[in-house]
Design a protein around this motif. Structure first.
Motif, PDB file in Angstrom:
ATOM      1  N   ILE A 117       0.696  -0.969   0.351  1.00 41.78           N
ATOM      2  CA  ILE A 117       0.275   0.118   0.394  1.00 41.78           C
ATOM      3  C   ILE A 117       1.187   0.879  -0.211  1.00 41.78           C
ATOM      4  N   ASP A 118       0.878   2.379  -1.284  1.00 40.51           N
ATOM      5  CA  ASP A 118       1.486   3.799  -1.245  1.00 40.51           C
ATOM      6  C   ASP A 118       0.196   4.552  -0.707  1.00 40.51           C
ATOM      7  N   TYR A 119       0.977   5.346   0.141  1.00 43.54           N
ATOM      8  CA  TYR A 119       0.429   6.273   0.369  1.00 43.54           C
ATOM      9  C   TYR A 119       1.152   7.156   1.634  1.00 43.54           C
ATOM     10  N   GLY A 120       0.791   7.718   1.619  1.00 48.92           N
ATOM     11  CA  GLY A 120       1.630   9.309   2.277  1.00 48.92           C
ATOM     12  C   GLY A 120       1.994  10.694   1.250  1.00 48.92           C
ATOM     13  N   GLY A 121       3.059   9.808   0.462  1.00 45.89           N
ATOM     14  CA  GLY A 121       3.310  10.287  -0.417  1.00 45.89           C
ATOM     15  C   GLY A 121       3.895  12.226  -0.217  1.00 45.89           C
ATOM     16  N   ALA A 122       4.427  11.996   0.678  1.00 41.18           N
ATOM     17  CA  ALA A 122       4.560  13.767   0.630  1.00 41.18           C
ATOM     18  C   ALA A 122       6.310  14.226  -0.076  1.00 41.18           C
ATOM     19  N   ASN A 123       5.936  15.107  -0.700  1.00 39.51           N
ATOM     20  CA  ASN A 123       7.133  15.756  -0.878  1.00 39.51           C
ATOM     21  C   ASN A 123       7.858  16.209  -0.221  1.00 39.51           C
ATOM     22  N   VAL A 124       9.620  16.096  -0.753  1.00 36.36           N
ATOM     23  CA  VAL A 124      10.593  16.148   0.179  1.00 36.36           C
ATOM     24  C   VAL A 124      10.813  18.086  -0.479  1.00 36.36           C
ATOM     25  N   VAL A 157       6.262   4.625   2.175  1.00 34.49           N
ATOM     26  CA  VAL A 157       5.462   6.079   1.945  1.00 34.49           C
ATOM     27  C   VAL A 157       5.275   7.133   0.198  1.00 34.49           C
ATOM     28  N   HIS A 158       6.023   6.236  -0.658  1.00 33.56           N
ATOM     29  CA  HIS A 158       7.114   6.416  -1.793  1.00 33.56           C
ATOM     30  C   HIS A 158       6.992   8.327  -1.505  1.00 33.56           C
ATOM     31  N   LEU A 159       7.991   9.038  -0.770  1.00 32.03           N
ATOM     32  CA  LEU A 159       8.007   9.852  -1.097  1.00 32.03           C
ATOM     33  C   LEU A 159       8.544  10.441  -2.305  1.00 32.03           C
ATOM     34  N   GLY A 160       7.731  11.672  -2.476  1.00 30.04           N
ATOM     35  CA  GLY A 160       8.356  13.043  -4.031  1.00 30.04           C
ATOM     36  C   GLY A 160       8.977  13.612  -3.659  1.00 30.04           C
ATOM     37  N   ASP A 161      10.736  13.093  -4.429  1.00 34.62           N
ATOM     38  CA  ASP A 161      11.925  13.836  -3.635  1.00 34.62           C
ATOM     39  C   ASP A 161      13.001  13.708  -5.166  1.00 34.62           C
ATOM     40  N   LEU A 308      10.687  11.106 -16.242  1.00 34.58           N
ATOM     41  CA  LEU A 308       9.627  11.684 -15.497  1.00 34.58           C
ATOM     42  C   LEU A 308       8.998  10.916 -14.218  1.00 34.58           C
ATOM     43  N   TYR A 309       7.788  11.595 -13.976  1.00 35.87           N
ATOM     44  CA  TYR A 309       6.580  10.788 -12.725  1.00 35.87           C
ATOM     45  C   TYR A 309       5.992   9.511 -12.782  1.00 35.87           C
ATOM     46  N   GLY A 310       5.917   9.123 -14.061  1.00 32.24           N
ATOM     47  CA  GLY A 310       4.929   8.100 -15.057  1.00 32.24           C
ATOM     48  C   GLY A 310       6.335   6.900 -14.685  1.00 32.24           C
ATOM     49  N   THR A 312       9.095   7.262 -12.931  1.00 37.32           N
ATOM     50  CA  THR A 312       9.418   6.645 -11.468  1.00 37.32           C
ATOM     51  C   THR A 312       8.486   5.387 -10.633  1.00 37.32           C
ATOM     52  N   ASP A 313       6.648   5.825 -11.305  1.00 36.17           N
ATOM     53  CA  ASP A 313       6.445   5.035 -10.467  1.00 36.17           C
ATOM     54  C   ASP A 313       6.136   3.169 -11.441  1.00 36.17           C
ATOM     55  N   LEU A 314       6.382   3.734 -13.183  1.00 41.12           N
ATOM     56  CA  LEU A 314       6.810   1.823 -13.082  1.00 41.12           C
ATOM     57  C   LEU A 314       7.678   1.321 -13.168  1.00 41.12           C
ATOM     58  N   LEU A 330      -1.687  -1.292  -3.907  1.00 39.16           N
ATOM     59  CA  LEU A 330      -3.058   0.301  -3.507  1.00 39.16           C
ATOM     60  C   LEU A 330      -3.471   1.153  -3.733  1.00 39.16           C
ATOM     61  N   TYR A 331      -2.747   2.325  -4.459  1.00 41.08           N
ATOM     62  CA  TYR A 331      -2.273   3.435  -4.444  1.00 41.08           C
ATOM     63  C   TYR A 331      -3.682   4.289  -3.801  1.00 41.08           C
ATOM     64  N   VAL A 332      -3.338   5.203  -2.370  1.00 45.74           N
ATOM     65  CA  VAL A 332      -4.140   6.539  -1.991  1.00 45.74           C
ATOM     66  C   VAL A 332      -3.685   7.676  -2.836  1.00 45.74           C
ATOM     67  N   VAL A 333      -3.991   8.474  -3.697  1.00 48.00           N
ATOM     68  CA  VAL A 333      -3.409   9.442  -3.670  1.00 48.00           C
ATOM     69  C   VAL A 333      -4.751  10.087  -3.541  1.00 48.00           C
ATOM     70  N   ASP A 334      -4.828  11.840  -4.332  1.00 43.30           N
ATOM     71  CA  ASP A 334      -5.094  12.662  -4.912  1.00 43.30           C
ATOM     72  C   ASP A 334      -5.923  12.005  -6.018  1.00 43.30           C
ATOM     73  N   ARG A 336      -7.143  14.046  -8.312  1.00 42.66           N
ATOM     74  CA  ARG A 336      -6.900  14.516  -9.773  1.00 42.66           C
ATOM     75  C   ARG A 336      -5.499  13.296 -10.305  1.00 42.66           C
ATOM     76  N   GLN A 337      -4.931  12.008  -9.997  1.00 37.95           N
ATOM     77  CA  GLN A 337      -4.045  11.888 -10.634  1.00 37.95           C
ATOM     78  C   GLN A 337      -4.596  10.955 -11.259  1.00 37.95           C
ATOM     79  N   ASN A 338      -5.907  10.632 -11.362  1.00 37.77           N
ATOM     80  CA  ASN A 338      -6.633   9.651 -11.991  1.00 37.77           C
ATOM     81  C   ASN A 338      -5.904   9.715 -13.584  1.00 37.77           C
ATOM     82  N   HIS A 340      -3.387   9.929 -14.508  1.00 37.94           N
ATOM     83  CA  HIS A 340      -1.779   9.480 -13.949  1.00 37.94           C
ATOM     84  C   HIS A 340      -1.630   8.116 -14.338  1.00 37.94           C
ATOM     85  N   PHE A 341      -2.842   7.753 -13.308  1.00 37.40           N
ATOM     86  CA  PHE A 341      -2.563   6.305 -12.759  1.00 37.40           C
ATOM     87  C   PHE A 341      -3.342   5.248 -13.522  1.00 37.40           C
ATOM     88  N   THR A 342      -3.967   6.036 -15.044  1.00 37.53           N
ATOM     89  CA  THR A 342      -4.446   5.105 -15.894  1.00 37.53           C
ATOM     90  C   THR A 342      -3.155   4.708 -16.938  1.00 37.53           C
TER      91      THR A 342
HETATM   92  N1  ARG Z   1       4.264  12.897  -4.233  1.00 37.26           N
HETATM   93  C1  ARG Z   1       2.938  12.592  -5.095  1.00 37.26           C
HETATM   94  C2  ARG Z   1       2.262  14.084  -4.605  1.00 37.26           C
HETATM   95  O1  ARG Z   1       2.496  14.634  -4.225  1.00 37.26           O
HETATM   96  C3  ARG Z   1       2.504  11.757  -5.147  1.00 37.26           C
HETATM   97  C4  ARG Z   1       2.520  10.301  -4.318  1.00 37.26           C
HETATM   98  C5  ARG Z   1       1.621   9.329  -4.575  1.00 37.26           C
HETATM   99  N2  ARG Z   1       2.001   7.540  -5.347  1.00 37.26           N
HETATM  100  C6  ARG Z   1       2.512   7.046  -6.484  1.00 37.26           C
HETATM  101  N3  ARG Z   1       3.178   6.345  -6.399  1.00 37.26           N
HETATM  102  N4  ARG Z   1       3.063   8.408  -6.824  1.00 37.26           N
HETATM  103  O2  ARG Z   1       1.458  14.316  -5.973  1.00 37.26           O
END
Ligand code: ARG
Length: 564
Positions: A117-124, A157-161, A308-310, A312-314, A330-334, A336-338, A340-342
């Motif tokens: 489960i991927d959640y939290g996702g804060a950006n460094v 936590v999958h930080l955006g770093d 890019l973001y795609g 790193t996720d792949l 499982l991705y618990v994400v905003d 609005r990123q629908n 991207h995840f599709t």
């Molecule tokens: N860091 C991303 C953001 O602030 C959320 C990360 C969600 N998880 C993921 N695997 N992309 O938008």
């Protein structure tokens, strides 16, 4: 329990020579009339070319004579064909005994799977703000529900770093000649907003920051040194906030950790003919013939060679497959990123090594202000989490004189309850309006209401030793009966929460249970109960109810204060 009721219905349908698969018994829409209902007579009537009332009545008659008749106190058919079921005291108490004696209240457990489960996702390097509440709170609760339901869970936590913010912050540090050893959180909190707004109006600067980001990703030594320090400082602060929220992760990985997997991922993509060139970039085509809206290709490598973001996720899916072989991610994400995840999910499904992983996008809605736009402070800023926690605490203390005397520990637990319950009572997919004043009231669908009810009921449970054998088939009034029936619904609620990844099912159930407990509290007095059997029964009832509240609050990651 529902299964037992289904068995009784199946028996009746078979005896009537009616089709008896897929029997659905549901909680009554009219709790004043019955506990459960069966609405299948309508479908059967169509199938058999008969009148639903006739079918419903014959089912009712059959049930009344059948081997399971003692499950019910009353069975009736109501026009135009509803079968209403009222449970018997014996059935209720037998089921309650199972809930008391079996592990985990006798809830049915699903098949065990390995789930990341991927959640939290804060950006460094960016300070945490109100927008970071939901991924943490909803994600933590879903993780807890999965674990409770016997799943083998790995949280990340999958930080955006590794995004543009890194290049921006490094550029700012270099400009101001700041030594690596002097980087601290205050500096970063000020620097990021500054650089970000400068880049919005200065195209040259933005390009430069992108270049720095790209060189960082390519391993530039100086930038890497800055990056490591920024990561260290920022992670420490992110951890501090997650600690306050009691949110924890097995893995503290970030986008940057996926880079070492990119070469082998690229090889697999090439070997399967999945990469193609488009406008000097490398892309993966993810469109499908029957798409109503066109899904653009996933950009794997930009024309300046940056990933890019795609990507790193792949690459992260690829890495998770190698390290953990998950059945699901499982991705618990905003929400609005629908899109991207599709794109990412479709790309993953084309890749032989990851195609069997089931990927679920659990999008959540926005936290809004009164104006229905993303929540801002009066000065127009996005509120920082530290300030928000402080405000919640002050609001709660102001409510009542005695609240001043609560310990800091208890107050922190209450602040958590205020914020988390307000979030989790809403379906995760929906937006909600942030209103600390309302969230912190002791009345209403709030965290303090649940905690207060729990503490209040806990105090009246008679302190007597008891075994479950002493629990008699006695139900004394409407209030205790309502609570028993509610408790019997727990299994059903947990299945909904688990399958729907839906903490709100639990939060709503908790609220409804607390309403019933308060009604019981108002109408019945536990002090000097003469009737010994009543005392034993009610102490069992309230013990079970409060144990369940403890368990469910834990699933919402809400801790109980020592007093309120
Ligand atoms: N860091 C991303 C953001 O602030 C959320 C990360 C969600 N998880 C993921 N695997 N992309 O938008």
């Amino acid at each position: 329990m529902l299964e037992q009721l289904q068995i009784s219905l199946k028996d009746a349908l078979e005896k009537l020579q009616l089709p008896s698969d897929n029997i659905k018994i549901i909680k009554s829409n009219r709790p004043d009339l019955c506990d459960y209902q069966y609405d299948g007579a309508f479908k059967l009537a169509k199938l058999m070319h008969k009148n639903p009332l006739e079918i419903g009545e014959s089912i009712t008659e059959e049930l009344k004579q059948g081997p399971y008749k003692e499950y019910y106190q009353n069975i009736s058919c109501i026009a135009p064909g509803f079968v209403n079921l009222t449970l018997s005291n014996k059935f209720i108490i037998d089921q309650i005994k199972l809930m008391i004696t079996k592990p985990k209240y006798n809830i049915t457990m699903p098949k065990k799977e390995t789930i990341v489960i991927d959640y939290g996702g804060a950006n460094v390097a960016k300070p945490l703000h109100v927008g970071h509440l939901r991924p943490a709170i909803v994600g933590e609760s879903i993780k807890r529900i999965l674990k409770y339901m016997n799943q083998s869970v790995i949280s990340d936590v999958h930080l955006g770093d590794y995004g543009l913010q890194m290049g921006q912050v490094i550029k700012g540090l270099l400009e101001q000649n700041i030594a690596i050893s002097n980087i601290d959180i205050k500096l970063l909190d000020n620097l990021y907003p500054l650089m970000s707004s400068r880049c919005k109006i200065d195209e040259e600067l933005k390009k430069e920051c992108s270049m720095i980001t790209k060189e960082l990703q390519d391993g530039n030594e100086l930038y890497q040194k800055y990056f490591q320090k920024i990561l260290e400082v920022s992670k420490k602060d992110i951890k501090r906030i997650y600690d306050y929220l009691n949110v924890s992760f097995d893995l503290w990985n970030g986008e940057s950790d996926s880079y070492k997997y990119i070469p082998s991922l690229t090889n697999e993509l090439l070997a399967n003919n999945l990469l193609k060139e488009s406008n000097h970039a490398m892309v993966i085509d993810v469109s499908k013939d029957d798409d109503k809206l066109q899904i653009p290709p996933l950009i794997y490598q930009a024309s300046n060679k940056a990933y890019l973001y795609g990507t790193t996720d792949l690459a992260t899916i690829f890495a998770r497959q190698q390290n953990y072989h998950p059945n699901k991610i499982l991705y618990v994400v905003d929400m609005r990123q629908n899109l991207h995840f599709t794109q990412v999910f479709r790309a993953s499904q084309k890749l032989p090594s990851t195609k069997n992983i089931e990927l679920e996008f659990l999008g959540f809605g926005t936290i809004n202000g009164e104006d229905k736009k993303p929540f801002k402070t009066r000065s127009g800023n996005t509120p920082k989490l530290d300030a928000l926690f402080k405000e919640a605490k002050e609001i709660f203390i102001k409510q009542k004189e005695e609240n001043k005397n609560l310990s800091d520990q208890d107050l922190d637990k209450i602040v958590n309850a205020i914020i988390k319950f307000a979030d989790l009572i809403n379906q995760k997919e929906k937006d909600y309006i942030f209103d600390l004043l309302k969230f912190s009231l002791v009345n209403g669908k709030t965290g303090p209401y649940i905690l207060y009810t729990y503490l209040r009921v806990k105090k009246i449970i008679p302190n007597i030793t008891q075994t479950v054998d002493n629990l008699k088939e006695n139900i004394y009034n409407e209030q205790d009966r309502d609570i028993y029936i509610k408790l019997l619904d727990l299994d059903n609620i947990m299945q909904n929460a688990f399958l729907g990844r839906s903490p709100s099912s639990i939060a709503n159930y908790l609220y409804e249970l607390c309403v019933l407990l308060n009604a019981f509290y108002e109408k019945n007095h536990m002090n000097n109960l003469e009737d010994k059997e009543k005392k034993v029964n009610w102490s069992h009832l309230l013990n079970l109810a409060t144990n369940i509240i403890e368990t469910l609050l834990d699933l919402l990651d809400i801790q109980i204060p020592s007093k309120m």
